[in-house]
Design a protein around this motif. Structure first.
Motif, mmCIF file in Angstrom:
data_model
loop_
_atom_site.group_PDB
_atom_site.id
_atom_site.type_symbol
_atom_site.label_atom_id
_atom_site.label_comp_id
_atom_site.label_asym_id
_atom_site.label_seq_id
_atom_site.Cartn_x
_atom_site.Cartn_y
_atom_site.Cartn_z
ATOM 1 N N GLU A 119 10.071 -30.133 34.067
ATOM 2 C CA GLU A 119 10.741 -31.220 33.527
ATOM 3 C C GLU A 119 10.398 -32.125 32.653
ATOM 4 O OE1 GLU A 119 10.863 -35.670 36.240
ATOM 5 O OE2 GLU A 119 9.898 -33.758 37.356
ATOM 6 N N ALA A 120 9.241 -32.130 32.071
ATOM 7 C CA ALA A 120 8.775 -32.899 30.915
ATOM 8 C C ALA A 120 8.850 -32.399 29.823
ATOM 9 C CB ALA A 120 7.099 -33.303 31.232
ATOM 10 N N GLY A 121 9.019 -31.081 29.627
ATOM 11 C CA GLY A 121 9.319 -30.515 28.453
ATOM 12 C C GLY A 121 10.570 -30.879 27.751
ATOM 13 N N THR A 122 10.795 -30.770 26.501
ATOM 14 C CA THR A 122 12.106 -30.888 25.918
ATOM 15 C C THR A 122 12.815 -29.406 25.586
ATOM 16 O OG1 THR A 122 11.496 -30.742 23.456
ATOM 17 C CG2 THR A 122 11.221 -32.775 24.586
ATOM 18 N N MET A 123 14.048 -29.457 25.442
ATOM 19 C CA MET A 123 14.801 -28.201 25.218
ATOM 20 C C MET A 123 14.397 -27.584 23.973
ATOM 21 S SD MET A 123 16.220 -27.108 27.803
ATOM 22 C CE MET A 123 16.755 -25.875 26.941
ATOM 23 N N SER A 124 14.095 -28.601 23.018
ATOM 24 C CA SER A 124 13.642 -28.340 21.737
ATOM 25 C C SER A 124 12.475 -27.491 21.576
ATOM 26 C CB SER A 124 13.379 -29.440 20.651
ATOM 27 O OG SER A 124 12.941 -29.076 19.407
ATOM 28 N N GLN A 125 11.251 -27.847 22.679
ATOM 29 C CA GLN A 125 10.314 -27.416 22.975
ATOM 30 C C GLN A 125 10.588 -25.857 23.537
ATOM 31 O OE1 GLN A 125 8.205 -30.646 25.025
ATOM 32 N NE2 GLN A 125 6.706 -30.482 23.378
ATOM 33 N N ILE A 126 11.291 -25.782 24.329
ATOM 34 C CA ILE A 126 11.694 -24.530 25.070
ATOM 35 C C ILE A 126 12.289 -23.377 24.086
ATOM 36 C CG2 ILE A 126 13.220 -23.567 26.586
ATOM 37 C CD1 ILE A 126 12.772 -25.874 28.502
ATOM 38 N N HIS A 127 13.146 -24.135 23.054
ATOM 39 C CA HIS A 127 13.735 -23.205 22.235
ATOM 40 C C HIS A 127 12.686 -22.843 21.323
ATOM 41 C CE1 HIS A 127 17.967 -23.024 22.970
ATOM 42 N NE2 HIS A 127 18.129 -24.378 23.296
ATOM 43 N N ASP A 128 11.838 -23.609 20.784
ATOM 44 C CA ASP A 128 10.734 -23.354 20.084
ATOM 45 C C ASP A 128 9.772 -22.236 20.569
ATOM 46 O OD1 ASP A 128 11.572 -25.141 18.133
ATOM 47 O OD2 ASP A 128 10.053 -26.355 18.433
ATOM 48 N N PHE A 142 0.812 -1.229 0.002
ATOM 49 C CA PHE A 142 0.150 0.002 0.017
ATOM 50 C C PHE A 142 0.838 1.247 0.067
ATOM 51 C CE2 PHE A 142 -2.736 -3.068 1.901
ATOM 52 C CZ PHE A 142 -3.858 -3.090 1.344
ATOM 53 N N GLY A 143 2.248 1.121 0.003
ATOM 54 C CA GLY A 143 2.929 2.222 -0.105
ATOM 55 C C GLY A 143 3.630 2.780 1.198
ATOM 56 N N ARG A 144 3.000 2.455 2.163
ATOM 57 C CA ARG A 144 3.313 3.087 3.562
ATOM 58 C C ARG A 144 2.836 1.781 4.503
ATOM 59 N NH1 ARG A 144 4.185 8.227 6.021
ATOM 60 N NH2 ARG A 144 3.392 8.128 8.098
ATOM 61 N N VAL A 145 3.464 1.833 6.114
ATOM 62 C CA VAL A 145 3.153 1.265 7.336
ATOM 63 C C VAL A 145 3.118 2.079 8.164
ATOM 64 C CG1 VAL A 145 3.827 -0.588 8.651
ATOM 65 C CG2 VAL A 145 3.873 -1.110 6.143
ATOM 66 N N ASP A 146 2.089 2.065 8.813
ATOM 67 C CA ASP A 146 1.791 3.067 9.973
ATOM 68 C C ASP A 146 1.981 2.262 11.297
ATOM 69 O OD1 ASP A 146 1.101 6.064 8.651
ATOM 70 O OD2 ASP A 146 -0.131 4.299 7.835
ATOM 71 N N ALA A 147 1.690 1.026 11.316
ATOM 72 C CA ALA A 147 1.802 0.263 12.441
ATOM 73 C C ALA A 147 2.014 -1.205 12.230
ATOM 74 C CB ALA A 147 0.457 0.485 13.306
ATOM 75 N N LEU A 148 2.766 -1.790 13.273
ATOM 76 C CA LEU A 148 3.220 -3.314 13.331
ATOM 77 C C LEU A 148 2.343 -3.907 14.448
ATOM 78 C CD1 LEU A 148 4.663 -5.944 12.483
ATOM 79 C CD2 LEU A 148 6.556 -4.799 13.741
ATOM 80 N N VAL A 149 1.675 -5.095 14.324
ATOM 81 C CA VAL A 149 1.297 -5.682 15.396
ATOM 82 C C VAL A 149 1.711 -6.944 15.374
ATOM 83 C CG1 VAL A 149 -1.014 -6.639 16.454
ATOM 84 C CG2 VAL A 149 -1.199 -4.645 15.247
ATOM 85 N N ASN A 150 2.595 -7.476 16.370
ATOM 86 C CA ASN A 150 3.190 -8.549 16.466
ATOM 87 C C ASN A 150 2.324 -9.603 17.347
ATOM 88 O OD1 ASN A 150 5.972 -8.608 15.176
ATOM 89 N ND2 ASN A 150 6.261 -6.956 16.748
ATOM 90 N N ASN A 151 1.474 -10.362 16.523
ATOM 91 C CA ASN A 151 0.422 -11.327 17.102
ATOM 92 C C ASN A 151 0.832 -12.688 17.289
ATOM 93 O OD1 ASN A 151 -2.252 -11.944 18.320
ATOM 94 N ND2 ASN A 151 -2.429 -12.785 16.291
ATOM 95 N N ALA A 152 1.741 -13.208 16.419
ATOM 96 C CA ALA A 152 1.897 -14.691 15.974
ATOM 97 C C ALA A 152 2.471 -15.148 17.272
ATOM 98 C CB ALA A 152 2.822 -14.904 14.766
ATOM 99 N N GLY A 153 1.965 -16.355 17.905
ATOM 100 C CA GLY A 153 2.497 -16.858 19.148
ATOM 101 C C GLY A 153 2.378 -18.415 18.959
ATOM 102 N N TYR A 154 3.185 -19.066 20.106
ATOM 103 C CA TYR A 154 3.204 -20.374 20.251
ATOM 104 C C TYR A 154 2.883 -20.604 21.681
ATOM 105 C CZ TYR A 154 6.010 -24.681 20.546
ATOM 106 O OH TYR A 154 6.654 -25.805 20.827
ATOM 107 N N TYR A 155 2.331 -21.672 21.787
ATOM 108 C CA TYR A 155 2.177 -22.087 23.424
ATOM 109 C C TYR A 155 2.346 -23.405 23.706
ATOM 110 C CZ TYR A 155 -1.287 -21.956 27.505
ATOM 111 O OH TYR A 155 -1.704 -22.087 28.729
ATOM 112 N N HIS A 156 3.288 -23.675 24.615
ATOM 113 C CA HIS A 156 4.003 -24.859 25.111
ATOM 114 C C HIS A 156 3.325 -24.909 26.412
ATOM 115 C CE1 HIS A 156 6.568 -27.981 26.584
ATOM 116 N NE2 HIS A 156 7.035 -27.068 27.494
ATOM 117 N N MET A 157 2.930 -26.312 26.836
ATOM 118 C CA MET A 157 2.454 -26.520 28.112
ATOM 119 C C MET A 157 2.858 -27.781 28.763
ATOM 120 S SD MET A 157 -1.603 -26.884 29.200
ATOM 121 C CE MET A 157 -1.635 -28.511 28.898
ATOM 122 N N GLY A 158 3.109 -27.689 29.894
ATOM 123 C CA GLY A 158 3.507 -28.738 30.551
ATOM 124 C C GLY A 158 4.557 -28.631 31.697
ATOM 125 N N PRO A 159 4.620 -29.400 32.677
ATOM 126 C CA PRO A 159 5.787 -29.311 33.810
ATOM 127 C C PRO A 159 7.163 -28.972 32.997
ATOM 128 C CG PRO A 159 4.505 -31.361 34.212
ATOM 129 C CD PRO A 159 4.172 -30.794 32.777
#
Length: 288
Positions: free
Chosen positions: A92-101, A73-90
């Motif tokens: 102890e049980a999560g992997t470091m890969s999940q934490i990095h993700d 559109f030739g211009r940007v006036d605002a940026l909304v960083n909405n994209a997200g990811y949700y990891h759930m669990g204790p």
């Protein structure tokens, strides 16, 4: 008068989709992002929206995206960083890969995209950056501790950025939603092989969550943050618990509030806690 343009990430469902609808209805041009080809038509009914592919995890793509967004559109006036990811669990049980993700999407991808747009805003002497944090950034929740930590990072990043960009005419703000009835809860990346010792606590904690408000409530807060002109205001709380928690913490003080929260999380909410923490109206289902 030329219409303003907002870029919104993660717009297939939830806060992002409702925000696209709201900004479009208010006469804004919208550059919306999705991760999958199959979702590119999600906003086709809106004449003032352009939908582009972007996976915020890809920092190289983030770095070049600002120019692509400008070309729409030739211009940007605002940026909304909405994209997200949700990891759930204790933890102890999560992997470091999940934490990095978790941090790659919610923190590093957000930072990379923000860095890409800051020169655009600096050169035009105006712009608003809105980052989606979470009420869990103010109140670390069990079994989502990694998610809460990522959102706390977003909150601190946004506050620092707000001051850092002030002389450039650019504002940075953060949204702190409470529980909401969005599809993020059907897309949870759960820890596997959770030891049985954690299961009673998990069931107790999520049983106390009650309901959540509709995504449109947070979309309205995002629109307010972009348009209200309050450059010094950083924090916008939404949802019944999202708005209640900072007020209750102020009322009780940090130590008393923590005792009340810990008791509630352990399945023993006091009458005071029940009276101070309103419930939402839309059901939130956790697969635990």
């Amino acid at each position: 008068m030329t219409a303003k343009t907002v870029v919104i990430t993660g717009t297939t469902t939830g806060f992002g989709r409702d925000s696209v609808e709201l900004f479009s209805a208010q006469g804004w041009n919208v550059v919306a992002t999705v991760r999958k080809d199959a979702d590119l038509d999600v906003h086709d009914h809106l004449s003032n929206a352009r939908t582009l592919l972007l996976d915020v995890v890809d920092e190289d793509a983030d770095a070049g995206f600002a120019q692509l967004a400008l070309e729409q559109f030739g211009r940007v006036d605002a940026l909304v960083n909405n994209a997200g990811y949700y990891h759930m669990g204790p933890v102890e049980a999560g992997t470091m890969s999940q934490i990095h993700d978790q941090f790659q999407t919610n923190v590093f991808g957000l930072m990379a995209l923000t860095k890409a747009f800051i020169p655009v805003f600096r050169q035009q002497g105006s712009g608003v950056i809105v980052n989606i944090s979470s009420i869990s950034a103010d109140q670390g929740y069990p079994y989502t501790a990694v998610y809460a930590a990522s959102k706390a990072a977003v909150a601190a990043f946004t506050e620092g950025l707000n001051v850092e960009l002030a002389d450039l005419g650019v504002s940075a703000k953060a949204i702190f939603p409470g529980a909401h009835a969005t599809r993020i809860f059907t897309k949870i990346d759960q820890a596997a092989d959770v030891p049985e010792a954690y299961l009673p606590g998990i069931q107790r904690f999520f049983a106390m969550q009650g309901g959540g408000s509709k995504p449109a409530v947070t979309a309205q807060a995002i629109y307010e943050a972009v348009t209200d002109g309050k450059d010094n205001k950083v924090r916008y709380y939404t949802g019944p618990d999202g708005t209640a928690i900072p007020r209750v913490k102020q009322l009780l003080g940090a130590d008393w509030y923590w005792d009340e929260f810990r008791n509630a999380a352990n399945g023993n909410p006091s009458d005071l806690w029940k009276s101070l923490m309103p419930q939402g109206t839309e059901p939130v289902e956790f697969d635990v």
